[in-house]
Design an enzyme around this catalytic site. Structure first.
Site, PDB file in Angstrom:
ATOM      1  N   GLY A  82     -42.547  12.853 -50.359  1.00  0.00           N
ATOM      2  CA  GLY A  82     -42.108  14.064 -51.023  1.00  0.00           C
ATOM      3  C   GLY A  82     -42.093  15.287 -50.138  1.00  0.00           C
ATOM      4  NE  ARG A  83     -47.641  17.047 -48.051  1.00  0.00           N
ATOM      5  CZ  ARG A  83     -48.677  17.641 -47.496  1.00  0.00           C
ATOM      6  NH1 ARG A  83     -48.547  18.850 -46.997  1.00  0.00           N
ATOM      7  NH2 ARG A  83     -49.844  17.050 -47.426  1.00  0.00           N
ATOM      8  CE  LYS A 103     -48.849  14.944 -43.878  1.00  0.00           C
ATOM      9  NZ  LYS A 103     -50.301  14.675 -43.847  1.00  0.00           N
ATOM     10  NE  ARG A 173     -46.895   5.792 -46.973  1.00  0.00           N
ATOM     11  CZ  ARG A 173     -47.489   6.955 -46.718  1.00  0.00           C
ATOM     12  NH1 ARG A 173     -48.647   7.239 -47.279  1.00  0.00           N
ATOM     13  NH2 ARG A 173     -46.936   7.834 -45.907  1.00  0.00           N
ATOM     14  CG  ASP A 243     -50.079   7.101 -52.691  1.00  0.00           C
ATOM     15  OD1 ASP A 243     -50.843   6.773 -53.611  1.00  0.00           O
ATOM     16  OD2 ASP A 243     -50.008   8.266 -52.258  1.00  0.00           O
TER      17      ASP A 243
END
Length: 476
Positions: A82-83, A103, A173, A243
């Protein structure tokens, strides 16, 4: 040199996405050793252009990866980066494969309303902590650089923004497999399994069900060994969701992490871990639980579900057996106990009870015992007076072995210096106030050789002043 590693799995898994272009970005921290290891040999201008979103890596397409995750036990089917943007992968001259990920590089299709940005403080923490843990011998992702973006982000107020350039052998992951299992996409999962098995040295020309069990056992062993390393050096991850659990056993996501100082197995620092799910002593149980979620996902690829459940269950029992053996050896190593005798467990239990009751510093306590055996720096690492009677029992227990042999084992397993929480916060405050920190270069140099019992500034060794009220945050 660079390529798109995860493209074969499909765009539903590796979603094409461009990072923000931070035109005013500046490189404020750069890991020259890692740059050399990767064979990049970038100057700061080149690093800034690639890591600020100004230009893409040649031959690679930037993507954000999809994954699911159990967050504090609650399943979220669609998380994903998400980022973060994985801008490319590379193979070094030593034939190692690495991903380069940004990130704080902007919103993606997985941002769920978030801004996709990162504040400077969490970026500094990741740079220091990943470097320190690697030097402590803990498998970890690495931080290539931290860039200030020149923009502001809004968390508990306005803060300067930053981008972290993270390097990992893999970004796959447990949640990656959960995502494809939820999609019931067996073909994509098989491709992911083939890629991941190749990454960890389990390459097979054609995946069989036996390969699947071997892969699962590898993951369990890697997670077990990582937990033992965390416990050895006193690391609390703080957010061990599926995650945030890499298949290859590297530590990832240095958000609400911290080092244990005042000792307690129940110690929690993460602001969002209100129930103590990921407390210091709970981490091995949670790692095993996460492996169980991987097993559930892998059921998609096996024909006889009940047979597979039985096999996976036996492997998870092996996780516990491997951990218990390693846990016993961990304390022997830290105490220089070179053989096994009745009463050893009672000796360890008594020590840990004294440490807990008196809130003794974890690192300094074992450093003081090590200083006794290496016969130097005892003034800098004084043994706590609460241990006076226990130390006599310990000295009597190890008296039949050569002091030099005992000292060598203890020094390999008991760091003299760790990334102290108070000092970490001081460095972050310096960067927020001044844009740099006078202490960081010399502190990082010391943290790169943490098992050296040298003379250090006193505040580098001081136990945390406010353990009970100290909290760390994700930074999102």
């Amino acid at each position: 040199m660079f390529y798109s590693r995860y493209a074969p799995i499909g765009e539903q898994f590796a979603v094409p996405a461009k990072p923000n272009d931070f035109s005013n970005a500046k490189v404020i921290l750069f890991n020259t050793e890692l740059d050399t290891q990767l064979g990049l040999n970038w100057d700061l201008d080149t690093a800034r252009s690639y890591l600020s979103g100004n230009r893409p890596l040649p031959g690679a397409q930037s993507v954000c990866l999809a994954y699911s995750g159990h967050q504090f036990g609650q399943f979220n089917p669609t998380l994903g980066d998400g980022r973060a943007h994985l801008i490319g992968s590379l193979i070094t001259n030593g034939n190692e494969v690495f991903d380069i990920q940004l990130k704080g590089s902007g919103a993606t299709v997985f941002s769920r309303g978030g801004d996709g940005l990162c504040a400077l403080g969490p970026a500094i923490r990741e740079f220091v902590m990943s470097k320190a843990l690697s030097s402590l011998g803990v498998p970890s992702t690495q931080c290539l650089a931290v860039l200030s973006t020149g923009d502001s982000v809004y968390r508990q107020g306005e803060l300067p923004g930053a981008v972290v350039a993270r390097v990992a052998h893999s970004h796959i992951r447990v949640g990656s497999f959960q995502y494809l299992a939820m999609q019931q996409d067996s073909q994509a999962m098989l491709k992911l399994l083939e890629l991941t098995m190749k990454d960890v040295g389990l390459q097979s020309n054609e995946i069989t069900e036996e390969d699947i069990f071997s892969f699962f056992e590898f993951v369990c062993d890697a997670q077990c060994d990582l937990m033992l390393k965390w416990l050895q050096v006193g690391f609390i991850h703080g957010v061990m969701n599926t995650d945030n659990t890499l298949i290859n056993g590297e530590t990832i996501d240095y958000g609400p992490c911290a080092m244990i100082e005042s000792f307690s197995f129940n110690r929690v620092f993460s602001s969002i871990d209100r129930q103590g799910r990921y407390a210091f002593g709970q981490q091995p149980n949670m790692a095993s639980w996460n492996c169980g979620r991987l097993a559930e996902s892998l059921l998609l690829l096996v024909e006889d579900e009940q047979v597979a459940i039985d096999r996976f269950s036996k492997i998870l029992v092996g996780f516990s057996e491997r951990f218990n053996q390693g846990y016993t050896q961990l304390w022997r190593n830290k105490l220089g106990i070179l053989d096994e005798q009745p009463g050893d467990q009672e000796l360890v239990t008594e020590l840990l009870e004294i440490m807990t009751r008196n809130e003794l510093d974890f690192t300094n306590t074992f450093a003081s015992l090590t200083a006794i055996k290496i016969n130097r720096q005892q003034a800098q690492y004084p043994a706590p007076h609460e241990l006076d009677e226990w130390v006599k029992k310990w000295q009597l227990r190890i008296q039949d072995h050569e002091s030099s042999e005992i000292a060598a084992v203890m020094q390999r397993h008991n760091p003299a210096i760790i990334p102290r929480n108070d000092l970490m916060e001081e460095v972050i405050r310096d960067f927020y106030q001044y844009g740099n920190s006078d202490v960081l270069d010399s502190w990082l140099a010391a943290l790169s050789a943490p098992y050296n019992y040298d003379n250090y500034p006193e505040k580098w060794l001081l136990s945390q002043t406010n353990t009970k009220s100290y909290q760390t945050f994700c930074g999102t």
